[in-house]
Design a protein around this motif. Structure first.
Motif, PDB file in Angstrom:
ATOM      1  N   ASP A   1     -20.035  -6.786  -4.164  1.00 51.22           N
ATOM      2  CA  ASP A   1     -21.042  -7.853  -4.188  1.00 51.22           C
ATOM      3  C   ASP A   1     -21.448  -8.132  -5.631  1.00 51.22           C
ATOM      4  O   ASP A   1     -22.398  -7.558  -6.147  1.00 51.22           O
ATOM      5  CB  ASP A   1     -22.244  -7.427  -3.348  1.00 51.22           C
ATOM      6  CG  ASP A   1     -23.306  -8.497  -3.236  1.00 51.22           C
ATOM      7  OD1 ASP A   1     -23.152  -9.584  -3.825  1.00 51.22           O
ATOM      8  OD2 ASP A   1     -24.314  -8.230  -2.557  1.00 51.22           O
ATOM      9  N   ARG A   2     -20.735  -9.026  -6.295  1.00 49.61           N
ATOM     10  CA  ARG A   2     -20.989  -9.334  -7.695  1.00 49.61           C
ATOM     11  C   ARG A   2     -22.277 -10.142  -7.899  1.00 49.61           C
ATOM     12  O   ARG A   2     -22.794 -10.204  -8.997  1.00 49.61           O
ATOM     13  CB  ARG A   2     -19.810 -10.093  -8.289  1.00 49.61           C
ATOM     14  CG  ARG A   2     -18.536  -9.259  -8.291  1.00 49.61           C
ATOM     15  CD  ARG A   2     -17.410  -9.897  -9.047  1.00 49.61           C
ATOM     16  NE  ARG A   2     -16.070  -9.426  -8.947  1.00 49.61           N
ATOM     17  CZ  ARG A   2     -15.611  -8.243  -8.606  1.00 49.61           C
ATOM     18  NH1 ARG A   2     -16.421  -7.311  -8.268  1.00 49.61           N
ATOM     19  NH2 ARG A   2     -14.332  -7.954  -8.583  1.00 49.61           N
ATOM     20  N   GLU A   3     -22.782 -10.754  -6.844  1.00 50.03           N
ATOM     21  CA  GLU A   3     -23.981 -11.579  -6.943  1.00 50.03           C
ATOM     22  C   GLU A   3     -25.275 -10.769  -6.795  1.00 50.03           C
ATOM     23  O   GLU A   3     -26.369 -11.299  -6.987  1.00 50.03           O
ATOM     24  CB  GLU A   3     -23.919 -12.678  -5.871  1.00 50.03           C
ATOM     25  CG  GLU A   3     -24.927 -13.769  -6.048  1.00 50.03           C
ATOM     26  CD  GLU A   3     -24.751 -14.895  -5.041  1.00 50.03           C
ATOM     27  OE1 GLU A   3     -25.074 -14.694  -3.852  1.00 50.03           O
ATOM     28  OE2 GLU A   3     -24.309 -15.979  -5.444  1.00 50.03           O
ATOM     29  N   ALA A   4     -25.180  -9.495  -6.476  1.00 48.12           N
ATOM     30  CA  ALA A   4     -26.372  -8.691  -6.174  1.00 48.12           C
ATOM     31  C   ALA A   4     -27.437  -8.722  -7.266  1.00 48.12           C
ATOM     32  O   ALA A   4     -28.617  -8.915  -6.951  1.00 48.12           O
ATOM     33  CB  ALA A   4     -25.983  -7.256  -5.840  1.00 48.12           C
ATOM     34  N   PRO A   5     -27.103  -8.552  -8.562  1.00 47.72           N
ATOM     35  CA  PRO A   5     -28.173  -8.563  -9.575  1.00 47.72           C
ATOM     36  C   PRO A   5     -28.937  -9.890  -9.626  1.00 47.72           C
ATOM     37  O   PRO A   5     -30.165  -9.899  -9.739  1.00 47.72           O
ATOM     38  CB  PRO A   5     -27.430  -8.300 -10.888  1.00 47.72           C
ATOM     39  CG  PRO A   5     -26.184  -7.574 -10.483  1.00 47.72           C
ATOM     40  CD  PRO A   5     -25.806  -8.176  -9.150  1.00 47.72           C
ATOM     41  N   VAL A   6     -28.231 -10.988  -9.493  1.00 45.45           N
ATOM     42  CA  VAL A   6     -28.882 -12.307  -9.500  1.00 45.45           C
ATOM     43  C   VAL A   6     -29.721 -12.471  -8.232  1.00 45.45           C
ATOM     44  O   VAL A   6     -30.829 -13.011  -8.270  1.00 45.45           O
ATOM     45  CB  VAL A   6     -27.832 -13.430  -9.636  1.00 45.45           C
ATOM     46  CG1 VAL A   6     -28.461 -14.797  -9.519  1.00 45.45           C
ATOM     47  CG2 VAL A   6     -27.075 -13.284 -10.939  1.00 45.45           C
ATOM     48  N   ARG A   7     -29.205 -11.977  -7.111  1.00 45.42           N
ATOM     49  CA  ARG A   7     -29.944 -12.060  -5.843  1.00 45.42           C
ATOM     50  C   ARG A   7     -31.251 -11.291  -5.948  1.00 45.42           C
ATOM     51  O   ARG A   7     -32.302 -11.772  -5.521  1.00 45.42           O
ATOM     52  CB  ARG A   7     -29.112 -11.497  -4.699  1.00 45.42           C
ATOM     53  CG  ARG A   7     -29.881 -11.462  -3.381  1.00 45.42           C
ATOM     54  CD  ARG A   7     -29.103 -10.893  -2.209  1.00 45.42           C
ATOM     55  NE  ARG A   7     -27.742 -11.369  -2.192  1.00 45.42           N
ATOM     56  CZ  ARG A   7     -26.685 -10.616  -2.526  1.00 45.42           C
ATOM     57  NH1 ARG A   7     -26.845  -9.356  -2.850  1.00 45.42           N
ATOM     58  NH2 ARG A   7     -25.480 -11.128  -2.501  1.00 45.42           N
TER      59      ARG A   7
ATOM     60  N   ARG B   1     -37.099 -11.201  -6.020  1.00 45.43           N
ATOM     61  CA  ARG B   1     -38.363 -10.834  -6.678  1.00 45.43           C
ATOM     62  C   ARG B   1     -39.181 -12.081  -6.994  1.00 45.43           C
ATOM     63  O   ARG B   1     -40.399 -12.085  -6.835  1.00 45.43           O
ATOM     64  CB  ARG B   1     -38.082 -10.037  -7.949  1.00 45.43           C
ATOM     65  CG  ARG B   1     -37.681  -8.619  -7.677  1.00 45.43           C
ATOM     66  CD  ARG B   1     -37.590  -7.788  -8.936  1.00 45.43           C
ATOM     67  NE  ARG B   1     -37.057  -6.477  -8.619  1.00 45.43           N
ATOM     68  CZ  ARG B   1     -36.104  -5.874  -9.305  1.00 45.43           C
ATOM     69  NH1 ARG B   1     -35.593  -6.437 -10.375  1.00 45.43           N
ATOM     70  NH2 ARG B   1     -35.674  -4.696  -8.942  1.00 45.43           N
ATOM     71  N   GLN B   2     -38.505 -13.119  -7.461  1.00 49.23           N
ATOM     72  CA  GLN B   2     -39.189 -14.375  -7.773  1.00 49.23           C
ATOM     73  C   GLN B   2     -39.872 -14.932  -6.521  1.00 49.23           C
ATOM     74  O   GLN B   2     -40.998 -15.437  -6.581  1.00 49.23           O
ATOM     75  CB  GLN B   2     -38.181 -15.387  -8.323  1.00 49.23           C
ATOM     76  CG  GLN B   2     -38.753 -16.739  -8.629  1.00 49.23           C
ATOM     77  CD  GLN B   2     -37.662 -17.735  -9.064  1.00 49.23           C
ATOM     78  OE1 GLN B   2     -36.468 -17.521  -8.837  1.00 49.23           O
ATOM     79  NE2 GLN B   2     -38.075 -18.808  -9.684  1.00 49.23           N
ATOM     80  N   LEU B   3     -39.206 -14.817  -5.378  1.00 51.41           N
ATOM     81  CA  LEU B   3     -39.755 -15.308  -4.119  1.00 51.41           C
ATOM     82  C   LEU B   3     -40.761 -14.340  -3.497  1.00 51.41           C
ATOM     83  O   LEU B   3     -41.498 -14.710  -2.579  1.00 51.41           O
ATOM     84  CB  LEU B   3     -38.621 -15.576  -3.121  1.00 51.41           C
ATOM     85  CG  LEU B   3     -37.674 -16.715  -3.463  1.00 51.41           C
ATOM     86  CD1 LEU B   3     -36.445 -16.679  -2.569  1.00 51.41           C
ATOM     87  CD2 LEU B   3     -38.392 -18.062  -3.351  1.00 51.41           C
ATOM     88  N   GLY B   4     -40.783 -13.098  -3.972  1.00 56.32           N
ATOM     89  CA  GLY B   4     -41.673 -12.090  -3.402  1.00 56.32           C
ATOM     90  C   GLY B   4     -41.134 -11.489  -2.118  1.00 56.32           C
ATOM     91  O   GLY B   4     -41.900 -11.022  -1.275  1.00 56.32           O
ATOM     92  N   PHE B   5     -39.797 -11.473  -1.953  1.00 60.98           N
ATOM     93  CA  PHE B   5     -39.163 -10.955  -0.739  1.00 60.98           C
ATOM     94  C   PHE B   5     -38.369  -9.697  -1.049  1.00 60.98           C
ATOM     95  O   PHE B   5     -37.964  -9.454  -2.170  1.00 60.98           O
ATOM     96  CB  PHE B   5     -38.177 -11.968  -0.155  1.00 60.98           C
ATOM     97  CG  PHE B   5     -38.755 -13.295   0.225  1.00 60.98           C
ATOM     98  CD1 PHE B   5     -40.097 -13.450   0.540  1.00 60.98           C
ATOM     99  CD2 PHE B   5     -37.945 -14.406   0.279  1.00 60.98           C
ATOM    100  CE1 PHE B   5     -40.606 -14.673   0.902  1.00 60.98           C
ATOM    101  CE2 PHE B   5     -38.449 -15.636   0.641  1.00 60.98           C
ATOM    102  CZ  PHE B   5     -39.774 -15.780   0.956  1.00 60.98           C
ATOM    103  N   GLY B   6     -38.087  -8.954   0.005  1.00 62.33           N
ATOM    104  CA  GLY B   6     -37.128  -7.876  -0.102  1.00 62.33           C
ATOM    105  C   GLY B   6     -37.681  -6.478  -0.184  1.00 62.33           C
ATOM    106  O   GLY B   6     -36.916  -5.524  -0.242  1.00 62.33           O
ATOM    107  N   ASP B   7     -39.019  -6.334  -0.155  1.00 60.39           N
ATOM    108  CA  ASP B   7     -39.536  -4.973  -0.252  1.00 60.39           C
ATOM    109  C   ASP B   7     -40.728  -4.705   0.658  1.00 60.39           C
ATOM    110  O   ASP B   7     -41.297  -3.623   0.624  1.00 60.39           O
ATOM    111  CB  ASP B   7     -39.897  -4.636  -1.693  1.00 60.39           C
ATOM    112  CG  ASP B   7     -40.985  -5.541  -2.259  1.00 60.39           C
ATOM    113  OD1 ASP B   7     -41.416  -6.478  -1.571  1.00 60.39           O
ATOM    114  OD2 ASP B   7     -41.402  -5.304  -3.399  1.00 60.39           O
TER     115      ASP B   7
END
Length: 189
Positions: free
Chosen positions: A15-21, A26-32
């Motif tokens: 998954d080469r896009e993971a760092p950008v994702r 984080r910008q959206l405030g999602f994922g944690d």
């Protein structure tokens, strides 16, 4: 795809896009952290598809996080996807090499597995033996910046004839959730 030192194909795609994702999440405030709106959307996924388990899943470099989760019992906690310690629930976290959503994110296409055991590439995934997953239906969440943020998916412990109708349904629901994410980002929700 990569190979381990013994020459076996690793099932989780690179998954080469993971760092950008991760930056975008984080910008959206999602994922944690859990999100009530995503839990409601997961419940809608289950209702529309008739599946017992459904998720709004964001993926980073190492793990998957179910910001939205619906289970038959409504219980979810812990640190593994399997039964949560002492609560009988399902965790909001899962290793990146478990399940099928990482394939959907990297492929950037919906995936229909009516019976995962019919596909040698997917039958050996840890979720088959550890959790009993037998069918999967998922679609990527690709936002306005072109980044695949994660997926929406439904799973069952029995084979399911999702068919073309299921594929169209999951893709339509992914588009609906992306619209909600964009409205939220724009300050509309």
């Amino acid at each position: 795809m990569t190979y381990d030192p013994t020459g076996h194909l690793l099932l989780t795609p690179v998954d080469r896009e993971a760092p950008v994702r991760v930056q975008r999440l984080r910008q959206l405030g999602f994922g944690d952290r859990p999100d009530a709106a995503f839990d409601n959307f997961a419940r809608k996924l289950a209702e529309v598809t008739g599946a017992p388990f459904s998720m709004v899943n964001f993926i980073d470099e190492n793990r998957q996080f179910f910001a939205g989760l619906h289970t038959p019992s409504g219980m979810h906690s812990g640190s593994d996807l399997g039964a949560a310690p002492g609560g009988g629930g399902v965790s909001r976290f899962m290793a990146r090499d478990h399940g099928y959503c990482p394939h959907v994110v990297v492929r950037r296409k919906a995936l229909v597995l009516e019976d995962v055991c019919d596909y040698p590439r997917f039958a050996g995934n840890p979720v088959v033996d550890e959790i009993g997953i037998r069918s999967y239906l998922g679609a990527p969440l690709i936002d306005r910046t072109g980044i695949a943020l994660g997926t929406i998916c439904v799973v069952d412990t029995e084979p399911r004839p999702w068919g073309r109708a299921g594929l169209e349904t999951i893709k339509s629901l992914a588009a609906e959730l992306i619209e909600q994410i964009h409205r939220r980002e724009d300050g509309g929700i």
